[in-house]
Design an enzyme around this catalytic site. Structure first.
Site, PDB file in Angstrom:
ATOM      1  CB  THR A  88      -0.775   0.026   1.134  1.00 23.38           C
ATOM      2  OG1 THR A  88      -0.226  -0.203   2.405  1.00 23.38           O
ATOM      3  CG2 THR A  88      -1.781  -1.012   1.239  1.00 23.38           C
ATOM      4  N   PRO A  89       1.493   1.569  -1.195  1.00 25.79           N
ATOM      5  CG  PRO A  89       2.423   1.788  -3.329  1.00 25.79           C
ATOM      6  CD  PRO A  89       1.452   0.599  -2.243  1.00 25.79           C
ATOM      7  CB  THR A 128       0.020  -0.933   7.282  1.00 27.46           C
ATOM      8  OG1 THR A 128       0.701  -1.704   8.146  1.00 27.46           O
ATOM      9  CG2 THR A 128      -0.786   0.469   8.016  1.00 27.46           C
ATOM     10  CG  LEU A 159       5.426  -9.219  11.918  1.00 28.43           C
ATOM     11  CD1 LEU A 159       5.676 -10.006  10.775  1.00 28.43           C
ATOM     12  CD2 LEU A 159       5.316 -10.272  13.370  1.00 28.43           C
ATOM     13  CE  LYS A 216       1.150  -2.074  11.167  1.00 27.40           C
ATOM     14  NZ  LYS A 216       2.271  -2.372  11.783  1.00 27.40           N
ATOM     15  CB  CYS A 272       5.732   0.671   9.102  1.00 31.48           C
ATOM     16  SG  CYS A 272       5.170  -0.978   8.502  1.00 31.48           S
ATOM     17  CE  LYS A 275       3.104   1.618   3.822  1.00 29.76           C
ATOM     18  NZ  LYS A 275       3.516   0.533   3.030  1.00 29.76           N
ATOM     19  NE  ARG A 342      10.640  -2.480   3.089  1.00 32.41           N
ATOM     20  CZ  ARG A 342       9.700  -3.194   3.322  1.00 32.41           C
ATOM     21  NH1 ARG A 342       8.361  -3.294   2.739  1.00 32.41           N
ATOM     22  NH2 ARG A 342       9.471  -4.143   4.377  1.00 32.41           N
ATOM     23  NE  ARG A 447      20.949   4.006  13.255  1.00 32.28           N
ATOM     24  CZ  ARG A 447      19.642   3.692  13.220  1.00 32.28           C
ATOM     25  NH1 ARG A 447      18.793   3.676  14.101  1.00 32.28           N
ATOM     26  NH2 ARG A 447      19.220   3.774  11.923  1.00 32.28           N
TER      27      ARG A 447
END
EC number: 1.1.1.22
Length: 480
Positions: A88-89, A128, A159, A216, A272, A275, A342, A447
């Protein structure tokens, strides 16, 4: 025998179905995809995604009750329960461009289900999706039903990459949303019975459809918000001499807040967070809630600010130019224990440095050169469209080289940027790296994986996100 079919053999469909097959030997599970190369990889010894523990699970079930196939229509026709796990881009053009989800692949999956089905089906949203997608899917199926009954369920995945198999074996919760009708409740129970093979009853939550879909998006928005919150504080820590690790530790000790997702970094990535928040923003705007939309937009703004702040710090520290200088980038994946790139912050950092004409040498233990070159050549959001719609052989970015060894990447470099928290980076021989670098030698730790004091003793000038600044950096301020 219950038959399950999953449309889409990606990061969600593959691992989820493999675990269902392992935990439910009496269920036949088929994972289907139109990508011949992807299905071939699932049927080989070299799986298409890297996920600790996934190999073992697939090998135990493949060929017994777990099958990977390109014969989409056959398996959809035979299945009792169909999971839809397609992309679901974010839309790149038209209404809602840059925010709304593109439901093209979803819609074609729904139409195909309607075309080939000869028996009643339970259709499960696994990828999603924006709130109210179920309604759209329902309309397509009922208007093309030919007398077949469909029940739509929402069963979002929660996940985390790198720990997906663990998350599937013992999930915090399994969420199933369905229609509040007798048929809807029956469908919810049917799916609940699958998970009940290994998930304790009290962890299986059932809700109405819209609550499940929104939960979600909300969960990801809350997690991303925590990262942006600690990253916003990291900028203030650098300005005041506070240490973000100490601040985060103290804050996380509050049982109402907790310690997770409070690590300051160069920014969040993954398929995720950005987006889903953009999606949430769009839904809020469509429902006449601009204040709510602006609130969530800020989470993304801080994430973008953190990445540009990092790039500015690199350039400012090195006499305000990195033109022609070799910069080593350690880590390209968006986090450790995955090869997924991504929305990785590394893309924006590399593009920012390339914009100032740096020469970049990249090392990541799990990401291929082809993937890195493709990511750096792609437009934003292109990654989420099928591979055949992406630039086929992107022109390699000449200023970028990819090596298979951290020491090779850092040889002759002016600066090192650590952009993924791979465990192996903590164990590197930094004295050896220092000897082979140009002086002054810089380390920019995005990091917080290295000990700045130890590196300063070796001779490095060190920048760690949110940590007290090296005297050198105080003299070379970076203005965002």
């Amino acid at each position: 025998m219950v038959k399950i079919c999953c449309i889409g053999a990606g990061y969600v469909g593959g691992p989820t179905m493999a675990v269902i097959a392992l935990k439910c030997p009496s269920i036949e599970v088929a994972v289907v995809d139109i990508s011949v190369t992807r299905i071939a990889a699932w049927n080989s010894d070299q799986l298409p995604i890297y996920e600790p523990g996934l190999d073992d699970v697939v090998k135990q079930c493949r060929g017994k009750n777990l099958f990977f196939s390109t014969d989409v229509e056959k398996h959809v026709c035979e299945a009792d329960i169909i999971f839809v796990s397609v992309n679901t881009p974010t839309k790149t053009r038209g209404l809602g461009a840059g925010k709304a989800a593109d439901l093209t692949y979803w819609e074609s999956a729904a139409r195909m289900i309607a075309d080939v089905s000869k028996s009643d089906k339970i259709v499960v949203e696994k990828s999603t999706v924006p709130v109210k997608t179920a309604e759209a899917i329902e309309k397509i199926l009922t208007h093309n039903s030919k007398g077949i009954n469909y029940q739509i369920l929402s069963n979002p995945e929660f996940l985390a990459e790198g720990t997906a198999i663990e998350d599937l074996f013992s999930p915090d919760r399994v969420l199933i949303g369905g229609r509040e009708t007798p048929e809807g409740r029956k469908a919810v129970q049917a799916l609940k019975a699958v998970y009940a093979n290994w998930v304790p009853e009290d962890r299986i939550i059932t809700t109405n459809l819209w609550s499940a879909e929104l939960s979600k998006l909300a969960a990801n928005a809350f997690l991303a918000q925590r990262i942006s919150s600690v990253n916003a504080i990291s900028a203030l820590c650098e300005a005041t001499g506070a240490n973000v690790a100490e601040v985060a530790y103290a804050v996380g000790k509050d049982s109402r807040i907790g310690p997770k997702f409070l690590n300051a970094s160069v920014g969040f990535g993954g398929s995720c967070f950005q987006k889903d928040i953009l999606n949430l923003v769009y839904i809020c705007e469509c429902n006449g809630l601009p204040e709510v939309a602006n609130y969530w937009k800020q989470v993304i703004k801080i994430n973008d600010y953190q990445k540009s702040r990092f790039v500015n710090r690199v350039v400012a520290s090195m006499f305000n130019t990195v033109s022609g200088k070799k910069i080593a980038v350690l880590g390209f994946a968006f986090k450790k224990d995955t090869g997924d790139t991504r929305e990785t912050p590394a893309i924006d950092v590399c593009k920012g440095l390339l914009g100032d004409k740096a020469k970049i040498s990249i090392y990541d233990p799990q990401v291929t050169e082809d993937q890195i070159q493709r990511d750096l050549a792609m437009n934003k959001f292109d990654w989420d469209h099928p591979i055949h719609l992406q630039p086929m052989s992107p022109t390699a970015v000449k200023e970028v080289s990819v090596t298979w060894d951290a020491y090779e990447a850092t040889k002759g470099a002016h600066g090192v940027c650590i952009l993924t928290e791979w465990d192996e980076f903590k164990k590197l021989d930094f004295a050896k790296i220092y000897d082979n670098m140009q002086k002054p030698a810089f380390i920019f730790d995005g990091r917080n994986v290295v000990d700045p004091e130890k590196l300063r003793e070796i001779g490095f000038i060190v920048y760690s996100i949110g940590k007290p600044l090296d005297p050198w950096l105080k003299d070379m301020p970076a203005v965002a």
